[in-house]
Design a protein around this motif. Structure first.
Motif, PDB file in Angstrom:
ATOM      1  N   ARG A  41       0.854  -1.187   0.000  1.00 51.28           N
ATOM      2  CA  ARG A  41       0.000   0.000   0.000  1.00 51.28           C
ATOM      3  C   ARG A  41       0.887   1.233   0.000  1.00 51.28           C
ATOM      4  O   ARG A  41       1.613   1.497   0.953  1.00 51.28           O
ATOM      5  N   ILE A  43       1.141   4.945   0.271  1.00 49.41           N
ATOM      6  CA  ILE A  43       0.400   6.089   0.785  1.00 49.41           C
ATOM      7  C   ILE A  43       1.209   7.354   0.521  1.00 49.41           C
ATOM      8  O   ILE A  43       2.356   7.480   0.951  1.00 49.41           O
ATOM      9  N   ASN A 104      -7.032   7.805   2.100  1.00 50.09           N
ATOM     10  CA  ASN A 104      -6.665   7.286   3.409  1.00 50.09           C
ATOM     11  C   ASN A 104      -6.972   8.332   4.472  1.00 50.09           C
ATOM     12  O   ASN A 104      -6.348   9.395   4.503  1.00 50.09           O
ATOM     13  N   GLU A 111      -3.878   6.961  -1.780  1.00 47.90           N
ATOM     14  CA  GLU A 111      -3.006   5.788  -1.744  1.00 47.90           C
ATOM     15  C   GLU A 111      -3.310   4.867  -2.919  1.00 47.90           C
ATOM     16  O   GLU A 111      -4.405   4.899  -3.495  1.00 47.90           O
TER      17      GLU A 111
END
Length: 536
Positions: A41, A43, A104, A111
């Motif tokens: 992930r 971000i 997010n 993200e």
């Protein structure tokens, strides 16, 4: 696919513990889908320095952080390039599969969730890298350079930066994975730039390409795509693409290409003031009413930003001072300094710890295998090399103190008018030379009294400013390469790699600069016969 998915804050708290990487544009965390599949992930929080660059050039932070259209466009680019890669470099390179894009809540940022790539960066030179020495050359010559040409031919002018077109940092955007058949293949994992494409290491490209594109667009390139050119490319290569794609895949490719057309609310069409206000509105730092109020009051808006920046700076400084617990650390430091000066065993232990940390860092980066790292640690206990390891560690431990004392002395003498700029530079460069010369001269006297080998090479190299920091590693290299000492070689490789990582702007882990600097160590190891016999 839902574009904006809101994430649970409690879940994000546990996610922070699974950080696997960080760059100029984003921080990456390991996660898993409900079916157990590992994901990465990304971000978009970005680094402070990258944020400063964006604010200076564009008037707002990285658009991937706050602008929804940018993250949707990034997903389209990845899908288009994943399809094109089946035609371009099918056996050599693929794009990490994108799973979703999200907002997010915890980080107040966009993200991207993609497949987790169980791979590693190209190998640096080290004592056990003989079978992997060609990886960086393969990546640059057989993947990145052809990719740059293909990207430029198809309209991906901005993406050439992330593929290394004048950008030595780009080698860190690729990982080497093993396929199911055991073959090696490169994966392009990072396609989103951290800074605008305005700082190439090659000055020729700056004037012949990047500045030209900057003037043509009215702003620096930032992952830009020439969509009309891309359309023509897809149409001209329709037959070839249909040969590697299914009918649906080709249709999806065309649809995703159209998704790259800039919308009316694209950040590129905003003024500096609009970008500045919208970036903070998107992240919840101001309300809709405040945004509307400041739209026609730029002086008040920038005055507010200035005051906010000052207050945050003071608050951050206070936190740093409070969290550092400086006085408490100094109380622990004094006994350590005393033990370092009076106890040889403590110096030896601390010096080995310095080298061991370097070994662990390479292991974590998967540059060394577990077995290789343990072999190096075991060899550190060898009596023939441990003395030179101690010498290296002592000088490295003294270096911060020498710097502080030298700078303080130069500042005082300069304030009193005793020395000028030239004298200050000479004094700064000479301080290390003086300390190394005194230390090594004492070592030679002690070695002569014991009838042991004397570190003449370290003495000679120590006379050279800056390069003299490698005095004992080079002595280690000479002694070690004659006896097959892998630790000696590793210290040289690690020291050179550290220098590459420390280079501003273009340096860092897994960059081409780190590899080039690391190769200097390899050059020294391979040409050890050129070292003078006086080293004995």
């Amino acid at each position: 696919m839902s574009i904006i998915q809101r994430l649970d804050k409690n879940y994000m708290s546990s996610l922070k513990d699974r950080k696997i990487g960080a760059g100029r544009s984003a921080t990456v965390y390991l996660d898993h889908l409900p079916d157990g599949r590992a994901t990465a992930r990304k971000i978009f929080v970005g680094s402070s320095l990258a944020g400063l660059v964006h604010n200076v050039i564009f008037g707002a932070n990285n658009p991937y952080i706050w602008h929804q259209g940018s993250i949707v466009e990034a997903a389209c680019r990845r899908r288009v390039l994943a399809a094109l890669m089946k035609l371009w470099l099918p056996e050599k390179l693929r794009i990490a599969e994108i799973i979703s894009v999200s907002w997010n809540e915890e980080f107040s940022a966009n993200e991207i969730t993609m497949e987790f790539i169980d791979g590693r960066a190209p190998s640096l030179h080290h004592p056990y890298s003989s079978m992997k020495e060609a990886e960086i050359k393969d990546l640059v010559d057989n993947v990145m350079k052809p990719l740059q040409t293909l990207l430029l031919d198809s309209g991906f002018d901005g993406l050439a930066w992330q593929a290394g077109y004048g950008n030595p940092v780009a080698t860190s955007n690729f990982l080497l994975e093993s396929t199911e058949t055991g073959e090696k293949r490169w994966v392009w994992v990072d396609l989103e730039s951290g800074v605008p494409a305005l700082f190439p290491a090659n000055p020729i490209l700056l004037f012949s390409f990047y500045l030209q594109r900057t003037f043509a667009n009215g702003r620096p390139l930032y992952d830009d795509v020439d969509v009309p050119k891309l359309r023509r490319y897809i149409e001209e290569n329709r037959d070839a693409l249909n040969g590697v794609l299914s009918e649906k895949e080709y249709e999806d490719l065309c649809n995703d290409a159209e998704g790259l057309v800039h919308k009316e609310d694209d950040w590129r069409f905003m003024s500096r003031l609009q970008r500045s206000i919208q970036s903070r509105l998107a992240r919840g730092k101001i309300t809709e009413e405040e945004a509307e109020h400041y739209k026609s009051r730029p002086l008040r808006w920038y005055s507010r930003l200035f005051k906010t920046g000052i207050s945050r700076g003071y608050a951050k400084l206070g936190r740093v001072i409070k969290e550092s617990k400086l006085l408490k650390q100094l109380s622990h430091l004094l006994p350590m300094v005393k033990a370092f000066m009076l106890m040889p065993s403590y110096r030896a232990q601390l010096s080995r710890l310095v080298v061991a940390r370097g070994i662990e860092n390479w292991r974590k980066r998967r540059q060394l295998s577990d077995h290789e790292a343990e072999t190096l640690k075991h060899e550190m206990e060898n009596s023939e090399s441990s003395l030179y390891i101690t010498d290296f560690g002592v000088l490295m431990a003294l270096k911060p103190f020498i710097k502080v004392i030298t700078l303080a002395t130069i500042f005082i003498l300069g304030a009193l008018g005793v020395i000028g700029l030239a004298g200050g530079v000479i004094g700064y460069l000479s301080a290390g030379v003086i300390v190394r010369t005194i230390y090594t001269s004492c070592r030679i006297i002690a070695s002569t009294a014991r009838g042991a080998k004397r570190p003449w090479l370290a003495l000679f190299v120590g006379f050279v400013p800056v390069i003299g920091n490698a005095a004992y590693p080079l002595q280690l290299l000479y002694e070690g390469t004659r006896g097959g000492n892998a630790v000696a070689k590793f210290i040289i490789y690690d020291l050179m790699a550290r220098l590459g990582r420390a280079v501003p702007i273009w340096g860092g882990p897994d960059t081409l600069i780190e590899h080039k600097a690391n190769s200097i160590g390899d050059l020294l190891v391979r040409h050890r016969s050129a070292l003078p016999e006086a080293a004995e």
